[in-house]
Design a protein around this motif. Structure first.
Motif, short mmCIF file in Angstrom:
data_model
loop_
_atom_site.label_atom_id
_atom_site.label_comp_id
_atom_site.label_asym_id
_atom_site.label_seq_id
_atom_site.Cartn_x
_atom_site.Cartn_y
_atom_site.Cartn_z
N LEU A 61 10.63 83.19 46.30
CA LEU A 61 11.17 84.05 45.27
C LEU A 61 12.03 85.14 45.90
O LEU A 61 11.64 85.75 46.90
CB LEU A 61 10.05 84.70 44.46
N LEU A 62 13.17 85.42 45.28
CA LEU A 62 14.07 86.46 45.76
C LEU A 62 13.67 87.82 45.19
O LEU A 62 13.46 87.94 43.98
CB LEU A 62 15.51 86.15 45.33
N LEU A 63 13.58 88.80 46.06
CA LEU A 63 13.35 90.18 45.64
C LEU A 63 14.24 91.09 46.48
O LEU A 63 14.35 90.93 47.70
CB LEU A 63 11.89 90.57 45.82
N LEU A 118 20.11 85.64 32.86
CA LEU A 118 20.57 86.69 33.76
C LEU A 118 19.74 86.67 35.03
O LEU A 118 18.68 86.06 35.09
CB LEU A 118 20.51 88.05 33.07
N MET A 119 20.24 87.36 36.05
CA MET A 119 19.63 87.31 37.37
C MET A 119 19.52 88.71 37.96
O MET A 119 20.03 89.68 37.39
CB MET A 119 20.46 86.42 38.29
N ALA A 120 18.87 88.78 39.11
CA ALA A 120 18.65 90.07 39.76
C ALA A 120 19.96 90.84 39.93
O ALA A 120 20.05 92.02 39.59
CB ALA A 120 17.98 89.84 41.12
N TYR A 129 14.52 91.20 40.88
CA TYR A 129 14.04 89.94 41.42
C TYR A 129 14.48 88.80 40.51
O TYR A 129 14.87 89.02 39.36
CB TYR A 129 12.51 89.95 41.58
N ASP A 130 14.42 87.59 41.04
CA ASP A 130 14.67 86.38 40.25
C ASP A 130 13.35 85.64 40.08
O ASP A 130 12.71 85.26 41.06
CB ASP A 130 15.66 85.45 40.97
N ARG A 131 12.93 85.46 38.83
CA ARG A 131 11.73 84.67 38.60
C ARG A 131 12.03 83.21 38.93
O ARG A 131 13.19 82.77 38.95
CB ARG A 131 11.24 84.83 37.16
#
Length: 293
Positions: free
Chosen positions: A19-21, A39-41, A60-62
């Motif tokens: 996961l991206l944070l 939508l995204m981070a 973050y991106d879920r």
């Protein structure tokens, strides 16, 4: 470790998924942005950076979105909130949190606050979705909503001309973003445009059911921001009068959400568009977040 192809942030292994944070700033309470469907981070980078001037600020991106690992969509609010809770714990983001959720993200923020009230110290809902929305809309609008539900399996691919026009519009929209972030974000939007449709396929079943059954919100400060500008999509199908009635219904709904807690406040952003309210009214969003501290 940097996420492959992601210009900002790091990836973390949560329940077998990367996961991206991306976080900036310091101190607490930390503000966590939950993007709306599709939508995204990086869409929230402008307000994330502004908030980082006075506290820890997280986008973050879920799973299934942006630069995080793929996941079957749609997902349930409980799945999303379990994942977010584990991610925040794994990355040592200091709690309790201020959750700033947009649209579908606001429903996820509500579910987080219902399930883990001791971990939430403030809430900001940006043009939130709600399970009772049809009760606030005229019957004609409810019928229109039903007829316009897209089937992701039959949606045609955009033409070259449509993609080019969308690229130009998105590049202009994110003109202030760093070049590498803007290019990466625009490419993601153009190649993964079905995500918005897929994430909302269980909106009126699982998502609404879980939030409805979850009970009230904790007694924390809440600001509900309504974007009451003209909706170009609705304008293709609804008369001006029906549009006015629909926007009035949404305004009343959002006022009722704010009134559901002792420290709730409703603020209206006239002229703001649902998808871009945090871009067009950046100061108002940041001020709403400051006000729940």
């Amino acid at each position: 470790m940097k996420v492959d192809g992601a210009p900002l942030g790091e990836h973390y292994e949560i329940a077998g998924r990367r996961l991206l944070l991306h976080r900036s700033g310091a101190g607490g309470p930390a503000v966590v942005f939950l993007p709306g469907a599709g939508l995204m981070a990086y869409d929230f980078l402008n307000v994330q950076q502004r908030v980082a001037e006075f506290t820890t600020s997280v986008v973050y991106d879920r799973a299934g979105t942006g630069w995080s690992a793929t996941a079957e969509l749609p997902r349930t609010p409980d799945e999303v909130t379990d994942e977010l809770r584990a991610l925040l714990a794994a990355t040592d983001v200091p709690g309790p949190y201020v959750l700033a959720g947009h649209s579908l993200g606001a429903l996820y923020a509500r579910r987080y606050a219902q399930r883990f009230p001791e971990e939430v110290t403030g809430l900001v809902f940006l043009d939130p979705g709600h399970e009772d929305i049809l009760e606030f809309l005229p019957a004609e609008a409810a019928e229109l909503n039903e007829s316009l539900k897209p089937d992701p399996t039959t949606l045609p691919e955009p033409t070259i001309e449509q993609l080019a026009a969308s690229r130009d519009a998105l590049l202009a929209l994110y003109a202030a973003w760093p070049d590498d972030v803007r290019e990466a974000l625009v490419d993601k939007h153009l190649t993964e445009w079905r995500t918005a449709v897929l994430e909302t396929q269980n909106f009126e079943t699982t998502v609404y059911d879980q939030v409805r059954a979850g009970g009230g919100l904790p007694d924390v400060p809440l600001v509900v921001l309504s974007a009451l500008g003209a909706n170009p999509y609705w304008a293709q199908f609804a008369s001006p009068e029906l549009m006015r009635e629909m926007l009035a219904g949404i305004k009343a709904l959002h006022a009722s959400i704010a009134a559901s807690v002792p420290r709730g406040e409703h603020r209206v952003l006239d002229g703001a568009a649902h998808q871009t309210m945090h871009l067009d009214h950046e100061d108002a969003v940041v001020e709403a977040i400051r006000s729940v501290f």
